[in-house]
Design an enzyme around this catalytic site. Structure first.
Site, PDB file in Angstrom:
ATOM      1  CG  ASP A  78      -5.654  -9.282   7.763  1.00  0.00           C
ATOM      2  OD1 ASP A  78      -5.236  -9.018   6.918  1.00  0.00           O
ATOM      3  OD2 ASP A  78      -5.393 -10.220   8.432  1.00  0.00           O
ATOM      4  CD  GLU A 119      -2.677  -6.564   1.999  1.00  0.00           C
ATOM      5  OE1 GLU A 119      -3.387  -5.755   2.940  1.00  0.00           O
ATOM      6  OE2 GLU A 119      -2.245  -8.036   2.361  1.00  0.00           O
ATOM      7  CG  ASP A 153      -0.864  -6.117  10.824  1.00  0.00           C
ATOM      8  OD1 ASP A 153      -2.031  -6.189  11.546  1.00  0.00           O
ATOM      9  OD2 ASP A 153      -1.007  -7.064  10.047  1.00  0.00           O
TER      10      ASP A 153
END
Length: 926
Positions: free
Chosen positions: A510, A513, A608
């Site tokens: 997770d 980015e 999300d």
């Protein structure tokens, strides 16, 4: 505007150059001649624009300013390519004309007109000239020269053009600096050894201004025409535009929206960003690839191999503009001609997806906020108690000690090793979350991952050569540099150390980015043209460093400015490699940030989302888009991540989510639980039933993934892939197919007991009953009480199913049931791939079974194409044949009579077959 001029270089097959004074190649519909459209439309546009501007000037009292030059009035609104795309700038006539462009202010913000650029390129705006073109073994090489500077700094005057006719259906066009090397994406792409002999495309060039004109030979359709606007190639601003042959364009991720993009002045930004999925925002991944459906049902795709910050501007001409702020223009064009083939051809370049382990296709359960390992365990036991299928239990960051990677809370999660052991005893798996931000504030010697990473120099550095410090869940953090091969070794060692205590089976990566709770770093970002480039695409936050690290950060392979969009891909590659070395089995990785070729290493979840009905709908175009991107293992958080779900929403979402290729129910902290066990008996039963349906279809789903791995087939598939000439399917994104055979029509609205869905032309069979539906290609209203998901089987297909168990491991040993859906000509086809479900490279090593099923002239045959020992332990128990027009008098299995049943809805069932999967057989009904 200069006319096309003849080039003296001999042309290879598939390429032409326009002759001086000759008319351009006769265009198909949508083709634009250089800079503008044909003369008839031109005259009409001039008259209309002139009259409109004159009238508005009278009405407005002259506030529109001086009359634009005639050359500017020639350009219709829909064909105005933006000369001043900078956001947050009020574009004045003075600013616009300083760039040498046309300025026509829109008279009012009428609906649908807001996006028309006020500042746009005139027909004679200076561009590059094609100075020379020479043949090469694979295609040609050319020199492009710009004699007048464009308006961005460090304009590159001479460019090299490389064209390779790689295959009959793939063309490679690359434009780069002729004199100096530039950053290129470090992606392994195929190298061809010979030029395509019979390409299905025809390539033409405009000499001055330079332009590419690509046609489909069979239809004459112009797929690319880059003469519609000037080519600009500066150090930090690269722009090329093209006309499009239709408005049916898909791809260009990652974004939230409909599957079919709007071309009404719509700009899509590609820059990986941590933000809850929201319309118009740039999201977690970057996929510079589009698929376009041409009129008549042909399809082509275009891939720009570039990892820099980018935006793609769509306009109603129809036209498209690529704008990127680094690298090179490296295009692959895929000619299909059908959409399935386009996606296969794309994956031949970026790589086919990995074959997942079978357990990855089971049901996964997670939440942030179980609070303890015992709380997690309690949920697992409740699922078992109700006999609800579940293959994997997950934990979010609350399992960690202080949110630090490679730790677990010794108080609240003390029993975690025992929980994992218990899962394994029950044929279940454990998956945990990891973030790339490594806590940097622990006393020296107390946290090995940071100490060792610092000692080896494995973190992103500032321009001063010190680790860049941001802030994520554990507080201040350094960021692992996955572009460094040494980091992969350190990552492996950390995982090995943790696996010795908690033997996890898969990993969830997770925040990659990478996400940062600060903008840039604890000290911001330094001045300079990496963090503040001459042009910043339309990124959320208006800065490249918004909620991520500085673009100027140093990495082993390059600066972060170039590598940002690759961060999740590089972490996935390191993680998959580590799992293989630790477990010796197929890796299971789910990543939030993605880039082309990601499917080779991981799946993806859509981020999300929220517990809202619209989020459930948006998950469908999301998963279908990732099917186009070569990442078939994809799904959304079932029932929604943030916010509080309702029983009705969660029931409907579990029904839809049971048909996500990757099916996981996930929930945030401080919200009520949403796993199936916490709802009313009716809702819980509906959820359990649809999961049992999914588990019964695992042999079919697993076979689809085999074809994805082998040749790039999609798993979840838009309807237009199978019905490309049916224009009614081109905008459908509230339904989807599994493969070519199974139509899923979910309920996406509250308070209804029916659903309207499109049923393509032909015969379809109710999955549960076998009753037929004959459609002329129409919208049909279907009954959909809360406990029911509509599934239909396409005529002519054979689906391998299995009696479901509560895990994939338990299901594997059960007898198979083959569902045969006869076509109108009483034929059908299907197949089955079978192996041990987890070993590496079973197909490549030959350790698998592959069966082909056929029906013709009332005879079903099962043919063993390849056999392995795994198949000897499984039997085919039942054959259900839908669409048998007349009651049979008898049924013969390998020539021996066999009992059967036949129902009024034309379903023939033969049970208790008991035939080993490793043996071929035939069954005939008379």
């Amino acid at each position: 505007m200069k006319s096309y001029q003849k080039l003296t270089t001999p042309q290879p097959a598939g390429c032409q150059v326009e002759e001086e004074g000759a008319a351009p190649v006769t265009p198909a519909r949508g083709r634009m001649a250089p800079w503008w459209v044909g003369s008839g439309l031109l005259v009409a546009a001039v008259l209309l624009s002139t009259i409109t501007v004159w009238v508005l000037r009278q009405v407005s009292g002259g506030w529109l300013g001086p009359t634009p030059p005639p050359k500017c009035l020639l350009v219709p609104e829909s064909h105005r390519f933006d000369c001043y795309p900078e956001r947050h700038v009020v574009v004045t006539q003075e600013l616009c004309e300083s760039r040498g462009c046309c300025f026509i202010q829109s008279p009012s913000p009428a609906e649908g007109k807001q996006g028309v650029p006020w500042c746009f390129y005139p027909p004679d705006f200076p561009s590059y000239t094609l100075e020379s073109l020479n043949q090469t073994a694979l295609g040609m090489v050319g020199l492009l020269v710009r004699r007048e500077k464009a308006y961005y700094p460090r304009d590159i005057e001479m460019l090299r053009l490389d064209v390779e006719f790689e295959t009959d259906t793939r063309l490679h066009i690359k434009i780069t600096d002729a004199a100096n090397p530039r950053y290129e994406v470090p992606l392994d792409v195929p190298r061809v050894m010979k030029r395509a002999e019979n390409p299905i495309y025809s390539l033409n060039f405009s000499w001055d201004p330079f332009g590419v004109l690509l046609q489909r030979t069979a239809t004459g359709t112009v797929l690319l025409n880059t003469t519609v606007a000037p080519l600009i190639f500066a150090d930090q601003f690269l722009q090329i535009s093209t006309s499009l042959p239709s408005r049916f364009l898909y791809g260009l991720g990652e974004h939230r929206g409909s599957l079919l993009h709007s071309l009404d002045w719509n700009t899509l930004t590609l820059w990986a960003r941590d933000v809850s999925p929201t319309e118009s925002f740039n999201l977690y991944g970057a996929h510079p690839f589009y698929l376009l459906m041409e009129e008549g049902g042909d399809a082509h795709g275009v891939f720009l191999l570039n990892s820099n910050a980018m935006e793609v501007a769509l306009q109603p001409a129809p036209g498209l503009t690529w704008r990127t702020i680094g690298g090179v223009l490296d295009f692959y064009i895929f000619l299909g001609p059908d959409p399935n083939m386009v996606i296969q051809q794309y994956q031949q370049v970026i790589g086919f997806p990995a074959m997942p382990p079978l357990w990855a296709l089971g049901f996964h359960l997670c939440r942030w906020g179980y609070g303890s390992s015992n709380g997690t365990w309690q949920t697992v036991r409740a699922m078992r108690n109700y006999q609800i299928p579940q293959d994997a239990q997950w934990n979010d960051i609350d399992y960690m000690d202080g949110y630090r990677d490679f730790t677990f809370d010794s108080q609240r999660f003390a029993s975690l090793p025992s929980l994992v052991e218990d899962l394994h005893k029950h044929g279940q798996r454990y998956v945990m979350i990891l973030d790339p931000g490594i806590s940097s504030t622990n006393p020296h010697g107390s946290y090995w991952p940071f100490d060792e990473g610092l000692r080896r120099g494995l973190f992103l550095n500032t321009t001063q050569g010190q680790p860049l410090i941001g802030q994520v869940w554990p507080g201040f953090t350094a960021f692992a540099d996955f572009s460094n091969p040494d980091t992969h070794q350190w990552w492996l060692e950390n995982l090995q150390r943790f696996h010795a205590h908690v033997p996890f089976d898969g990993l969830w990566i997770d925040m990659n980015e990478p996400s940062n709770f600060m903008d840039g770093s604890e000290h911001g970002c330094p001045p300079g043209e990496l963090d503040s480039p001459p042009y910043t695409p339309a990124v959320l936050g208006d800065s490249l460093s918004s909620k991520t690290v500085c673009a100027s950060a140093k990495q082993k392979a390059s600066v972060h400015y170039n590598l940002h969009n690759l961060y999740g891909l590089m972490e996935a590659k390191a993680t998959a490699s580590a799992l293989i070395q630790i477990r010796g089995k197929r890796p299971f990785v789910i990543s939030r940030s993605t880039f082309p070729s990601q499917g080779r290493y991981s799946g993806h979840w859509l981020g999300d989302n929220r517990s809202q009905w619209k989020d459930m709908y948006y998950s469908i175009p999301g998963l279908l888009s990732f099917s186009l991107f070569g990442i078939p293992l994809v799904g959304a958080d079932i029932c929604g991540f943030s916010g509080s779900t309702s029983e009705e929403l969660c029931t409907r979402w579990m029904q839809l989510g049971a048909f996500y290729p990757f099916a996981r129910n996930h929930n945030t902290q401080n919200e009520k639980a949403q796993d199936p066990t916490v709802f009313s008996p009716a809702a819980r039963t509906a959820m359990k039933d649809v999961l049992l349906t999914r588990y019964s279809l695992l042999p079919f789903l697993y076979t689809l993934f085999h074809h994805a791995h082998l040749q790039g087939d999609t798993v979840a598939r838009p309807l237009f892939f199978e019905f490309p000439r049916d224009v009614a399917t081109l905008g459908l994104d509230r339904q989807f197919l599994w493969g070519r055979s199974l139509l899923v029509t979910p309920v996406l609205e509250p308070g209804v007991d029916s659903v309207t869905g499109y049923v393509p032309r032909g015969t379809w069979y109710d999955f549960y009953t076998g009753s037929s539906v004959n459609s002329s290609g129409e919208m049909l209203k279907m009954s959909a009480p809360l406990e029911h998901l509509n599934l239909h089987v396409r005529e002519g297909s054979i689906l391998p199913t299995q009696k479901p168990g509560t895990t994939s491991e338990a299901t594997r040993g059960n007898p198979l049931r083959l569902i045969v859906a006869l076509s109108s000509s009483a034929t059908a086809w299907g197949d089955l791939f079978w192996d041990d479900g987890e070993s590496l490279d079973t197909f490549e090593r030959g350790s698998y079974s592959y069966l082909v099923f056929n029906v013709t002239q009332n005879i079903f045959t099962s043919t063993i194409r390849h056999a392995s020992t795994e198949a000897t332990n499984v039997t085919i128990g039942t054959l259900s044949i839908f669409g048998v027009q007349k009651p049979p008098s008898k049924v013969l299995l390998n020539g021996q009579e066999k009992p059967f049943s036949y129902l009024d809805n034309q379903v023939l069932t033969v049970s208790d077959l008991g035939i080993s999967l490793s043996k071929g057989f035939s069954l005939q009904w008379l």
